[in-house]
Enzyme design. Structure first.
Site, PDB file in Angstrom:
ATOM      1  N   HIS A 234      -4.825  -3.156   8.007  1.00  7.98           N
ATOM      2  CA  HIS A 234      -3.870  -1.874   7.427  1.00  7.98           C
ATOM      3  C   HIS A 234      -4.639  -0.484   7.746  1.00  7.98           C
ATOM      4  CE1 HIS A 234      -0.535   0.137   5.498  1.00  7.98           C
ATOM      5  NE2 HIS A 234      -1.661   0.762   4.961  1.00  7.98           N
ATOM      6  N   CYS A 235      -4.482   0.436   8.376  1.00  8.58           N
ATOM      7  CA  CYS A 235      -5.254   1.489   8.624  1.00  8.58           C
ATOM      8  C   CYS A 235      -4.515   2.830   7.972  1.00  8.58           C
ATOM      9  CB  CYS A 235      -5.455   1.844  10.365  1.00  8.58           C
ATOM     10  SG  CYS A 235      -6.590   3.031  10.501  1.00  8.58           S
ATOM     11  N   PRO A 236      -5.214   3.254   7.064  1.00 10.82           N
ATOM     12  CA  PRO A 236      -4.629   4.556   6.533  1.00 10.82           C
ATOM     13  C   PRO A 236      -4.630   5.806   7.187  1.00 10.82           C
ATOM     14  CG  PRO A 236      -6.395   3.885   5.344  1.00 10.82           C
ATOM     15  CD  PRO A 236      -6.175   2.786   6.198  1.00 10.82           C
TER      16      PRO A 236
ATOM     17  N   LYS B  75      -0.501   2.708   8.595  1.00  8.09           N
ATOM     18  CA  LYS B  75       0.373   1.613   9.480  1.00  8.09           C
ATOM     19  C   LYS B  75      -0.623   0.435   9.813  1.00  8.09           C
ATOM     20  CE  LYS B  75       3.453   2.087  12.510  1.00  8.09           C
ATOM     21  NZ  LYS B  75       3.948   2.416  13.921  1.00  8.09           N
TER      22      LYS B  75
END
Ligand SMILES: [Zn+2]
Ligand SMILES: [Zn+2]
Length: 372
Positions: free
Chosen positions: A173-175, A180
């Protein structure tokens, strides 16, 4: 004499009742979460994305100033000026293209498959009892059934607790890219984005360092503020090249060994892939749980994790799975914005050696458990 009546069933249902009962076992596409992560994200989840866009654009005023002052007005080299402009803005355009793909594309809908949704005509996707109870699909395993989405899930699919959904071949999960998940359908664009930003940072740092070196050697030939801009560009370019570049190199390694970030950082996920353990002679669950392992067994799993690459089918085929194409001019989209992984994202060829190594790991765990 009264006619003989055969005894009827104890319980009977009319056809209408059966239809109404079946209609309650309907999984609607909205709840099955193709896009459950898209709505209702708090605004502050987008702040890191704003920071990403700002950090990519922020050096450009200084960069244009250095190019005009140093290459046009000092060195009188219009060809170099145009070449530097074309290279840096092409890389910037490619980086934003892959960023837009990451933001706009679903990372990998785990359920239901899009082809089946098309046939549902807005009535909701039905998963009948027969399908849900198919004998060849063991949904009791946590690997094959998500208890949070309450839906089946395929190989390498994981549930993201932040997006509250399952993601096909979830990487992480990439902030920084709109809060997303990076998954099967966005992973090549993500790696493309990292590589473009790294090349851009290296390029700007090298050209700015060269201009700074010239300013030190010819202090009277340049304007007084130019070295400050050059120093800033060289420094920030170097920092970005090191930080983003190390992530890019890490992902190139992951692609070469066919691992996701999750698989690489979580050694105990290997336990889910172990073959069935013998029934007696140990106290482990089947598959074993991380919490029930002794320190020695944990070390054995960690050591094995560094050697067992379950999906590694040779570096060339690993790269084809991520950046391969099967359409004409597919190379162009790969170069432009990274494209999407080949395959359906649900099943993956396995490393033939891994089964043998997993069997050895299972034996070692049982052996050290019986020695306890
Ligand atoms: Zn889930
Ligand atoms: Zn997520």
């Amino acid at each position: 004499m009264a006619p003989h009546r055969s005894p009827g069933p104890l319980l009977s249902f009319s056809e209408r009742e059966i239809l109404s009962a079946e209609s309650t076992i309907v999984f609607h596409p909205q709840t099955l979460s193709n896009d459950v992560d898209t709505p209702h994200k708090p605004w502050y989840h987008y702040l890191p994305l704003c920071a990403t866009v700002f950090l990519i654009l922020a050096p450009h005023p200084s960069w244009l100033y250095v190019l005009v002052d140093f290459h046009l007005q000092t060195l009188h080299q219009p060809a170099f000026f145009v070449a530097h402009l074309i290279i840096t803005y092409t890389l910037t355009f490619m980086a934003f293209s892959s960023l837009i793909v990451i933001l706009a594309r679903d990372p990998g809908p785990a359920n239901p498959p899009p082809s089946r949704l098309e046939g549902a005509e807005g009535e909701g996707e039905e998963i009948g009892l027969t399908e849900a109870l198919m004998p060849d699909r063991d949904f009791s395993s946590p690997e094959k059934w998500c208890r949070k989405c309450w839906a089946p899930r395929s190989e390498r699919t994981h549930h993201c607790s932040i997006c509250n959904r399952c993601v096909m071949k979830m990487d992480h999960h990439c902030p920084w890219v709109g809060a997303k998940c990076i998954g099967h359908r966005t992973y090549p664009a993500f790696v493309h984005f990292l590589c473009c930003v790294t090349f851009l940072a290296i390029y700007i740092a090298v050209v700015a360092s060269n201009a700074l070196w010239f300013a030190f050697q010819n202090p009277f030939a340049v304007h007084e503020f130019i070295p400050v801009h050059e120093l800033g560009l060289a420094f920030t370019g170097g920092i970005f090249a090191l930080t983003v570049g190390s992530f890019a190199v890490y992902h190139l390694y992951l692609i070469s060994t066919n691992q996701t970030t999750l698989e690489n950082i979580a050694p105990f996920m290997l336990l889910r892939h172990l073959p069935p353990l013998p029934r007696d002679g140990h106290s482990l669950s089947d598959p074993p749980l991380e919490a029930e392992l002794s320190p020695v067994q944990r070390r054995i799993v960690r050591d094995a994790h560094g050697q067992i690459f379950i999906y590694d089918v040779g570096w060339k085929r690993n790269w084809v799975q991520v950046f391969g194409w099967n359409r004409k001019l597919g190379w162009f989209t790969r170069l432009w914005y990274g494209g999407a992984c080949l395959g359906d994202g649900k099943s993956f060829p396995r490393n033939p050696r891994s089964e043998e190594m997993l069997a050895k790991l299972a034996n070692d765990l049982v052996k050290f458990d019986s020695d306890r």
